[in-house]
Design an enzyme around this catalytic site. Structure first.
Site, PDB file in Angstrom:
ATOM      1  N   ARG A  49     -13.865 -20.356  21.262  1.00 47.32           N
ATOM      2  CA  ARG A  49     -15.226 -20.232  20.709  1.00 47.32           C
ATOM      3  C   ARG A  49     -15.959 -21.571  20.752  1.00 47.32           C
ATOM      4  NH1 ARG A  49     -16.581 -16.343  17.026  1.00 47.32           N
ATOM      5  NH2 ARG A  49     -17.643 -17.820  15.679  1.00 47.32           N
ATOM      6  N   ARG A  76     -17.281 -31.186  25.196  1.00 47.09           N
ATOM      7  CA  ARG A  76     -18.308 -31.718  26.110  1.00 47.09           C
ATOM      8  C   ARG A  76     -18.095 -33.198  26.389  1.00 47.09           C
ATOM      9  NH1 ARG A  76     -22.227 -29.466  22.311  1.00 47.09           N
ATOM     10  NH2 ARG A  76     -22.495 -27.251  22.757  1.00 47.09           N
ATOM     11  N   ARG A 135      -8.628 -12.389   6.602  1.00 47.11           N
ATOM     12  CA  ARG A 135      -8.842 -13.544   5.749  1.00 47.11           C
ATOM     13  C   ARG A 135     -10.119 -13.279   4.956  1.00 47.11           C
ATOM     14  NH1 ARG A 135      -4.619 -16.484   4.972  1.00 47.11           N
ATOM     15  NH2 ARG A 135      -5.773 -18.435   4.705  1.00 47.11           N
ATOM     16  N   ARG A 187     -14.492 -26.383   4.539  1.00 50.81           N
ATOM     17  CA  ARG A 187     -15.791 -27.001   4.834  1.00 50.81           C
ATOM     18  C   ARG A 187     -16.684 -26.943   3.604  1.00 50.81           C
ATOM     19  NH1 ARG A 187     -17.843 -22.450   9.324  1.00 50.81           N
ATOM     20  NH2 ARG A 187     -17.571 -20.654   7.970  1.00 50.81           N
ATOM     21  N   GLU A 196     -15.705 -24.179   0.618  1.00 49.00           N
ATOM     22  CA  GLU A 196     -15.190 -22.923   1.157  1.00 49.00           C
ATOM     23  C   GLU A 196     -13.664 -22.950   1.274  1.00 49.00           C
ATOM     24  OE1 GLU A 196     -17.520 -21.570   4.508  1.00 49.00           O
ATOM     25  OE2 GLU A 196     -15.759 -20.700   5.456  1.00 49.00           O
ATOM     26  N   TYR A 245     -13.424 -10.439  16.009  1.00 45.86           N
ATOM     27  CA  TYR A 245     -14.153 -11.604  15.486  1.00 45.86           C
ATOM     28  C   TYR A 245     -15.513 -11.655  16.197  1.00 45.86           C
ATOM     29  CZ  TYR A 245     -14.267 -16.617  13.998  1.00 45.86           C
ATOM     30  OH  TYR A 245     -14.561 -17.841  13.436  1.00 45.86           O
ATOM     31  N   ASP A 254     -19.620 -12.203  16.556  1.00 46.48           N
ATOM     32  CA  ASP A 254     -20.790 -12.899  16.019  1.00 46.48           C
ATOM     33  C   ASP A 254     -21.922 -11.881  15.824  1.00 46.48           C
ATOM     34  OD1 ASP A 254     -19.597 -15.386  15.943  1.00 46.48           O
ATOM     35  OD2 ASP A 254     -20.149 -15.877  18.013  1.00 46.48           O
TER      36      ASP A 254
HETATM   37  N1  UDP Z   1     -11.847 -25.047  14.076  1.00 47.81           N
HETATM   38  C1  UDP Z   1     -11.079 -26.156  13.810  1.00 47.81           C
HETATM   39  N2  UDP Z   1     -11.677 -27.298  13.329  1.00 47.81           N
HETATM   40  C2  UDP Z   1     -12.988 -27.351  13.071  1.00 47.81           C
HETATM   41  C3  UDP Z   1     -13.793 -26.211  13.337  1.00 47.81           C
HETATM   42  C4  UDP Z   1     -13.188 -25.063  13.826  1.00 47.81           C
HETATM   43  O1  UDP Z   1      -9.872 -26.130  14.002  1.00 47.81           O
HETATM   44  O2  UDP Z   1     -13.461 -28.403  12.610  1.00 47.81           O
HETATM   45  C5  UDP Z   1     -11.177 -23.821  14.595  1.00 47.81           C
HETATM   46  C6  UDP Z   1     -10.703 -22.927  13.450  1.00 47.81           C
HETATM   47  O3  UDP Z   1      -9.497 -22.306  13.818  1.00 47.81           O
HETATM   48  C7  UDP Z   1     -11.829 -21.907  13.370  1.00 47.81           C
HETATM   49  C8  UDP Z   1     -12.208 -21.743  14.831  1.00 47.81           C
HETATM   50  O4  UDP Z   1     -12.064 -23.058  15.390  1.00 47.81           O
HETATM   51  O5  UDP Z   1     -11.409 -20.699  12.782  1.00 47.81           O
HETATM   52  C9  UDP Z   1     -13.609 -21.208  15.078  1.00 47.81           C
HETATM   53  O6  UDP Z   1     -14.544 -22.060  14.437  1.00 47.81           O
HETATM   54  P1  UDP Z   1     -16.019 -21.574  14.052  1.00 47.81           P
HETATM   55  O7  UDP Z   1     -16.771 -22.776  13.616  1.00 47.81           O
HETATM   56  O8  UDP Z   1     -16.558 -20.771  15.178  1.00 47.81           O
HETATM   57  O9  UDP Z   1     -15.712 -20.630  12.796  1.00 47.81           O
HETATM   58  P2  UDP Z   1     -16.671 -19.730  11.843  1.00 47.81           P
HETATM   59  O10 UDP Z   1     -17.937 -20.499  11.590  1.00 47.81           O
HETATM   60  O11 UDP Z   1     -16.844 -18.401  12.539  1.00 47.81           O
HETATM   61  O12 UDP Z   1     -15.811 -19.615  10.605  1.00 47.81           O
END
Ligand code: UDP
Length: 384
Positions: free
Chosen positions: A172, A176, A248, A278, A299, A347, A349
């Protein structure tokens, strides 16, 4: 039941199907167990004026023109470019992993080409097609960045080791070799001016749509419907007869403060010894507004029980085996179509949810016209 068609769930999936049917002259009743529409995209203004993403951050991004045009019919979408920071090992970095992150983390001044060469030298090139989350990370960014940004966060978010999770979860996120730090690659990125709930209300605002909130639907009670669209959990439709599918859920610790707490909408905490994943500071999702006060969410992720709101389908080997049993039972069922994140246990969006709901409605209208049987799925739940 007032409509011959029953739609369970008033999130994007249910609302879009109801609207498409209504515009074709078909009435429906839309049910939701909660007292509000928009599902987990629901937004609400705090008494201090800040628009709160009640079930956690939702950023709209898409490359589907049909979806972009569709959502813009129902409200004003304002341009919003999502940028995320990460705290790891006592320092703050740019995310997703980009040239800035690499130079910050390794204390270097690499050019794009040098960074690419450097990361390739760190990566595990023996991995062919990555299967697990860890394989994917080791192949694309190498061990040091994997351990700093992905290992701890992912363990906290999913409650299992990244070696057990599918590579698709990490896929996902982009990596870059430029200073571009936009979290998403999509051409359209926006947040509704007044939050998501008024958009979903507008989608549902049609004389042929009857919305019933605060109603938990027992599938048996709607069995006389001409057709049912089920965007609730697929295992709930079958009374969890093959066991409960794992999700989850999230807990949010809310704090209301003065000023600017963290200077950005989302700060990820990648270290495993920080319990939360986060912190979201909601007012930064609406840079067109101005507020002295602020609302933050810490969170926390944990396994979802029957009493909790499901967020993320876990989809490990065990769940996929169970899911297959549900999917086989669903394929054999008639008069019901499963859709959405919970209905297909994927999963998804928001934009993909809308796209698939439009496709479900297209298929239904086509079946209706040509006297064909409506399938139980339009998108395959056994896919990624
Ligand atoms: N992820 C991570 N570190 C980060 C951000 C994301 O390991 O700092 C991994 C984590 O497993 C997460 C996945 O990447 O579930 C997808 O992240 P995304 O930000 O897309 O999650 P969402 O906002 O859908 O919870």
């Amino acid at each position: 039941m007032s409509g011959a068609i029953a739609i369970v769930g008033a999130g994007f999936s249910g609302a879009v199907v109801a609207r498409e049917l209504a515009e074709a002259g078909i009435a429906s009743t839309v049910y939701d167990a909660r007292e509000h529409v928009a599902g987990n995209a629901h937004t609400e203004r705090h008494s201090n004026g800040v628009m709160v993403h009640v079930y956690g951050p939702h950023i709209f991004h898409t490359n589907h023109e049909r979806v972009w045009e569709y959502i813009n019919r129902f409200g004003t979408m304002l341009p919003y470019n999502h940028r995320v920071k990460a705290t790891s090992g006592g320092a703050v970095y740019s995310l997703p992993v980009n040239l800035h992150t690499i130079n910050q983390f390794f204390n270097k001044t690499l050019t794009p080409a040098e960074a690419q060469e450097f990361i390739t030298s760190q990566a595990d090139n023996s991995i062919g097609t990555p299967v697990s989350f860890e394989d994917q990370a080791m192949k694309f960014v190498g061990r040091p960045l994997y351990e700093a940004f992905f290992k701890g966060y992912t363990q906290k978010q999913w409650g299992v080791s990244p070696t057990e999770l599918p590579a698709s979860i990490l896929a996902r996120l982009p990596v870059r070799f430029t200073y571009e730090d936009s979290y998403f690659n999509h051409p359209h990125q926006a947040i509704p001016e007044n939050g998501y709930t008024p958009i979903v209300q507008a989608i549902l605002d049609h004389p042929l749509i009857d919305v019933r909130l605060g109603v938990t639907v027992d599938p048996a009670a709607i069995s006389d419907a001409e057709h049912i669209f089920w965007s609730g959990p697929i295992d709930q439709w079958f009374a969890q007869s093959f066991g409960r599918l794992g999700y989850r859920t999230l807990d949010f610790e809310q704090e209301v403060l003065d000023g600017d707490y963290q200077g950005c909408p989302v700060m990820n905490y990648c270290d495993e010894d920080v319990a939360y994943t986060r912190i979201t500071e909601h007012k930064h999702f609406a840079p067109w507004e101005s507020h002295d006060a602020t609302v933050i969410y810490r969170e926390f992720s944990r396994l979802c029980t029957d009493e909790d709101t499901p967020y993320y389908p876990i989809r490990l080997v065990k769940e996929k085996e169970q899911l297959l049993q549900y999917v086989q039972a669903a394929r054999a069922a008639t008069g019901v179509t499963f859709l959405g994140r919970l209905g297909t246990y994927r999963y998804l969006d928001m934009d993909v949810t809308i796209k698939e709901a439009l496709e479900v409605a297209d298929e239904f209208l086509s079946c209706h016209k040509h006297g064909r049987k409506m399938p139980s799925f339009v998108s395959d739940p056994m896919g990624a």
